[in-house]
Enzyme design. Structure first.
Site, mmCIF file in Angstrom:
data_model
loop_
_atom_site.group_PDB
_atom_site.id
_atom_site.type_symbol
_atom_site.label_atom_id
_atom_site.label_comp_id
_atom_site.label_asym_id
_atom_site.label_seq_id
_atom_site.Cartn_x
_atom_site.Cartn_y
_atom_site.Cartn_z
ATOM 1 N N GLU A 33 38.346 -9.441 57.168
ATOM 2 C CA GLU A 33 39.670 -8.636 56.534
ATOM 3 C C GLU A 33 40.363 -10.047 56.024
ATOM 4 O OE1 GLU A 33 41.278 -5.834 55.857
ATOM 5 O OE2 GLU A 33 42.709 -7.687 55.018
ATOM 6 N N SER A 47 52.170 8.198 53.444
ATOM 7 C CA SER A 47 53.222 9.026 53.917
ATOM 8 C C SER A 47 52.910 9.558 55.379
ATOM 9 C CB SER A 47 53.210 10.478 53.119
ATOM 10 O OG SER A 47 53.277 10.394 51.809
ATOM 11 N N ALA A 48 51.747 9.189 55.793
ATOM 12 C CA ALA A 48 51.490 9.132 57.183
ATOM 13 C C ALA A 48 51.105 10.744 57.830
ATOM 14 C CB ALA A 48 52.533 8.525 58.390
ATOM 15 N N HIS A 51 46.991 15.672 56.361
ATOM 16 C CA HIS A 51 46.823 16.616 55.667
ATOM 17 C C HIS A 51 46.041 18.041 56.239
ATOM 18 C CE1 HIS A 51 49.337 14.946 52.409
ATOM 19 N NE2 HIS A 51 48.591 14.001 52.581
ATOM 20 N N VAL A 174 36.174 -12.125 51.396
ATOM 21 C CA VAL A 174 34.881 -12.295 51.068
ATOM 22 C C VAL A 174 35.120 -12.573 49.360
ATOM 23 C CG1 VAL A 174 32.863 -10.730 50.214
ATOM 24 C CG2 VAL A 174 34.205 -10.292 52.572
HETATM 25 C C1 LIG Z 1 51.759 6.607 48.552
HETATM 26 C C2 LIG Z 1 50.490 6.677 49.353
HETATM 27 C C3 LIG Z 1 50.653 7.946 50.327
HETATM 28 C C4 LIG Z 1 49.610 8.334 50.985
HETATM 29 N N1 LIG Z 1 49.681 9.455 51.643
HETATM 30 C C5 LIG Z 1 48.820 9.673 52.734
HETATM 31 C C6 LIG Z 1 48.939 10.709 53.669
HETATM 32 O O1 LIG Z 1 49.897 10.943 53.813
HETATM 33 N N2 LIG Z 1 47.814 11.091 54.219
HETATM 34 C C7 LIG Z 1 46.446 10.654 54.043
HETATM 35 O O2 LIG Z 1 45.724 10.999 54.631
HETATM 36 N N3 LIG Z 1 46.358 9.599 53.221
HETATM 37 C C8 LIG Z 1 47.458 9.041 52.501
HETATM 38 N N4 LIG Z 1 47.310 8.122 51.449
HETATM 39 C C9 LIG Z 1 46.138 7.353 51.354
HETATM 40 C C10 LIG Z 1 45.830 6.587 52.468
HETATM 41 O O3 LIG Z 1 46.859 5.575 52.840
HETATM 42 C C11 LIG Z 1 44.509 5.737 52.116
HETATM 43 O O4 LIG Z 1 43.259 6.560 51.933
HETATM 44 C C12 LIG Z 1 43.908 4.858 53.215
HETATM 45 O O5 LIG Z 1 44.914 4.048 53.867
HETATM 46 C C13 LIG Z 1 43.008 3.868 52.857
HETATM 47 O O6 LIG Z 1 42.313 3.004 53.533
HETATM 48 P P1 LIG Z 1 41.518 2.081 53.360
HETATM 49 O O7 LIG Z 1 40.945 1.421 54.703
HETATM 50 O O8 LIG Z 1 40.397 2.361 52.498
HETATM 51 O O9 LIG Z 1 42.003 0.950 52.277
HETATM 52 P P2 LIG Z 1 43.123 -0.218 52.740
HETATM 53 O O10 LIG Z 1 44.157 0.218 54.010
HETATM 54 O O11 LIG Z 1 43.950 -0.608 51.837
HETATM 55 O O12 LIG Z 1 42.256 -1.193 53.294
HETATM 56 C C14 LIG Z 1 41.458 -2.052 52.719
HETATM 57 C C15 LIG Z 1 41.457 -3.497 53.125
HETATM 58 O O13 LIG Z 1 40.519 -4.301 52.630
HETATM 59 C C16 LIG Z 1 40.807 -5.687 52.490
HETATM 60 N N5 LIG Z 1 40.336 -6.528 51.650
HETATM 61 C C17 LIG Z 1 40.324 -6.303 50.155
HETATM 62 N N6 LIG Z 1 39.611 -6.982 49.779
HETATM 63 C C18 LIG Z 1 38.843 -7.873 50.557
HETATM 64 C C19 LIG Z 1 38.034 -8.941 50.652
HETATM 65 N N7 LIG Z 1 37.555 -9.200 49.330
HETATM 66 N N8 LIG Z 1 37.817 -9.573 51.468
HETATM 67 C C20 LIG Z 1 37.995 -8.971 52.817
HETATM 68 N N9 LIG Z 1 38.890 -7.917 52.971
HETATM 69 C C21 LIG Z 1 39.266 -7.414 51.935
HETATM 70 C C22 LIG Z 1 42.317 -5.359 52.476
HETATM 71 O O14 LIG Z 1 43.098 -6.646 52.568
HETATM 72 C C23 LIG Z 1 42.555 -4.199 53.203
HETATM 73 O O15 LIG Z 1 43.201 -4.523 54.589
HETATM 74 C C24 LIG Z 1 48.386 7.642 50.912
HETATM 75 C C25 LIG Z 1 48.302 6.433 49.796
HETATM 76 C C26 LIG Z 1 49.538 6.067 49.330
HETATM 77 C C27 LIG Z 1 49.333 4.866 48.585
#
Ligand SMILES: Cc1cc2nc3c(=O)[nH]c(=O)nc-3n(C[C@H](O)[C@H](O)[C@H](O)COP(=O)(O)OP(=O)(O)OC[C@H]3O[C@@H](n4cnc5c(N)ncnc54)[C@H](O)[C@@H]3O)c2cc1C
Length: 480
Positions: A33, A47-48, A51, A174
């Site tokens: 990370e 939004s937490a 759904h 990475v």
């Molecule tokens: C405004 C908004 C509202 C939303 N509301 C909802 C909701 O109510 N309900 C719902 O189900 N979903 C919701 N979502 C969607 C949900 O938040 C996301 O789908 C989810 O958090 C994505 O998780 P993730 O692990 O894919 O991404 P992230 O949480 O972004 O994690 C990706 C991680 O990868 C790391 N990373 C990136 N590049 C590298 C690298 N090169 N090397 C090492 N680490 C790296 C980043 O630092 C990050 O920590 C919402 C999203 C937004 C923006």
């Protein structure tokens, strides 16, 4: 360099859920990370809502994994002591056209297997939610929608993976990936790692990470959503999550209680470059106007914080991109409902790895329990007993949220210790109240410095670069 079976890139909710799922098996897993904490990307700013699953198109991965994900989340949150509330959700209709949209959403939800969907008249819905606008004609009620603490959900999954043997490397970005001798070689700012399989769970950066390992296939188009968080005085303005009808920009502006007792209002949708989480006067004005259409009495004067999160939409598809090629697995385009779907996405990713040849032998001693002291929720007798055992629980650090030094020390000695003031907030809620850390912030800095053996000038608010104090650091450790 120790060879791993699987390296996961990114520790948001998707990376953490994948690590959790893999930790059930005798598989060597490492999570890389780039930030100084888990849940420090989109996972901490959304939004937490868990759904119900009437939004995604039937037959899509999103639909299937959303519905399964919320069912899994309910059990997981209970097992892992993650704040969760089954509050249900409403989608409001203000015109005959929107009433027709409700019918479409209901039919879609039923095709996706969402239980208990019901269309309520304006009068029925206002009986349940008296603060809704008189102009609401009808609403779609979804009883299986819920709210949770997204960062604690992610932390709990990551902690459980670590307790079961997964390795987590924070501040490890990475920077390059190559295939060498049948293995994936991953270059980072902290040296090289190698594994037989990689999972790309890099959120907004998932296209860049994919392009390090394979020919370009998809592009992430980040879209920012801005929010108001209102004081607990407004926390009961609505009892369930209140949406408007979805449009081309997504699910629209919602008004919802939070599991911490506040009211959350947002988001808008604005294309941005990269991980730009700034808030804007225009974005917030839009959010305010839309929210007042649903709930005219929301008292925005009670706002205690604005924040923004960035959606990781893929330009090429509205579905999740979950695919494996040559031992490289993408979990990309994980926009909403990614939080809801996360545990089901993780199951799907593990299935892809299994089909690619990863042997999955169950760990007989997989440990899946987590409990933390929440001093505020204890009875006076339980509090007295705890303070007797350990006087650190008798020192209240955050007055708004009644968080004690004992709880902060527990976090600091936990499987993924916090390194910043906001990392403490995400673990124990210190700084989440009305004063937003105005009172407890300096005391948290002091505790972090003391426990980590650093000077206060070395403690940051959140991500790297968010220094709080300036002055001359003496070098070495402050508390030796
Ligand atoms: C405004 C908004 C509202 C939303 N509301 C909802 C909701 O109510 N309900 C719902 O189900 N979903 C919701 N979502 C969607 C949900 O938040 C996301 O789908 C989810 O958090 C994505 O998780 P993730 O692990 O894919 O991404 P992230 O949480 O972004 O994690 C990706 C991680 O990868 C790391 N990373 C990136 N590049 C590298 C690298 N090169 N090397 C090492 N680490 C790296 C980043 O630092 C990050 O920590 C919402 C999203 C937004 C923006």
């Amino acid at each position: 360099m120790l060879m791993q079976d699987v390296i996961i890139i990114g520790c948001g909710i998707v990376g953490a859920a994948a690590a959790f799922e893999l930790a059930k098996y005798q598989v060597r897993v490492t999570v890389l990370e780039k930030e100084n904490d888990v849940a420090n990307g989109t996972t901490k700013a959304n939004s937490a809502i868990l759904h119900a699953g009437y939004d995604p198109l039937p037959g899509s991965l999103m639909a299937r994994l959303n519905v399964r994900g919320v069912a899994l989340a309910k059990k997981l949150c209970q097992k892992l002591d993650v704040p969760y509330r089954a509050c249900g959700s409403l989608v409001l209709a203000f015109s005959p056209e929107e009433c027709a949209t409700l019918e479409t959403l209901k039919a879609r939800g039923e095709a996706n297997g969402v239980p208990g969907l019901e269309i309520l008249s304006g009068e029925e819905v206002r009986r349940r939610e008296p603060n809704l606008s008189e102009k609401v004609l009808a609403a779609l009620y979804a009883p299986t929608a819920a709210i949770c603490s997204p960062w604690e959900y992610c932390l709990a999954l990551a902690e459980t993976a670590v307790r079961n043997g997964a390795e987590l490397h924070l501040e490890t970005e990475v920077t390059g990936i190559e295939k060498a001798g049948g293995l994936w070689l991953v270059h980072t700012n902290r040296g090289d790692f190698s594994a037989r399989y990689l999972i790309n769970a890099a959120g907004v950066c998932a296209d860049a990470v994919h392009d390090m390992a394979a020919p370009h296939e998809f592009s992430i188009r980040p879209s920012r959503g801005e929010y108001y968080l209102l004081d607990k005085a407004e926390g009961r303005r609505v009892g369930c999550t209140v949406f408007q009808c979805p449009n081309q920009d997504g699910k629209g502006v919602l008004v919802s209680p939070t599991v911490h007792g506040n009211l959350i209002v947002g988001p808008n949708a604005c294309p941005v470059v990269g991980e730009d989480t700034s808030t804007t006067a225009e974005g917030l004005a839009f959010v305010r106007e839309k929210a007042l259409k649903s709930v005219p009495s929301v008292a925005f004067g009670q706002s205690i914080r604005n924040f923004a999160g960035v959606r990781a939409h893929a330009a090429e598809t509205s579905d999740f991109i979950l695919q494996e090629k040559d031992g490289f697995v993408d979990a990309a385009g994980i926009c909403s409902p990614g939080l809801s779907a996360a545990p089901a996405i993780a199951e799907y990713l593990v299935e892809l790895l299994k089909n690619a040849g990863l042997t999955l032998e169950e760990k007989p001693d997989f440990f899946c329990q987590r409990r933390r002291v929440r001093f505020k929720e204890l009875s006076p007798a339980q509090r007295a007993e705890l303070v007797q055992e350990n006087p650190a629980y008798g020192r209240v650090i955050c007055r708004c949220e009644t968080v004690t030094e004992g709880e902060i020390l527990d976090a600091l000695h936990g499987p993924i210790p916090p390194r910043s003031v906001d990392a403490v907030k995400r673990r124990v809620n210190a700084g989440m109240g009305r004063c937003q850390g105005g009172f407890c912030g300096p005391r948290v800095v002091e505790i972090l410095a003391r426990e980590l053996g650093l000077w206060p000038e070395q403690i940051q608010q959140d991500k790297n670069g968010t220094w709080l104090l300036c002055g001359e650091t003496k070098g070495g450790s402050a508390y030796v």
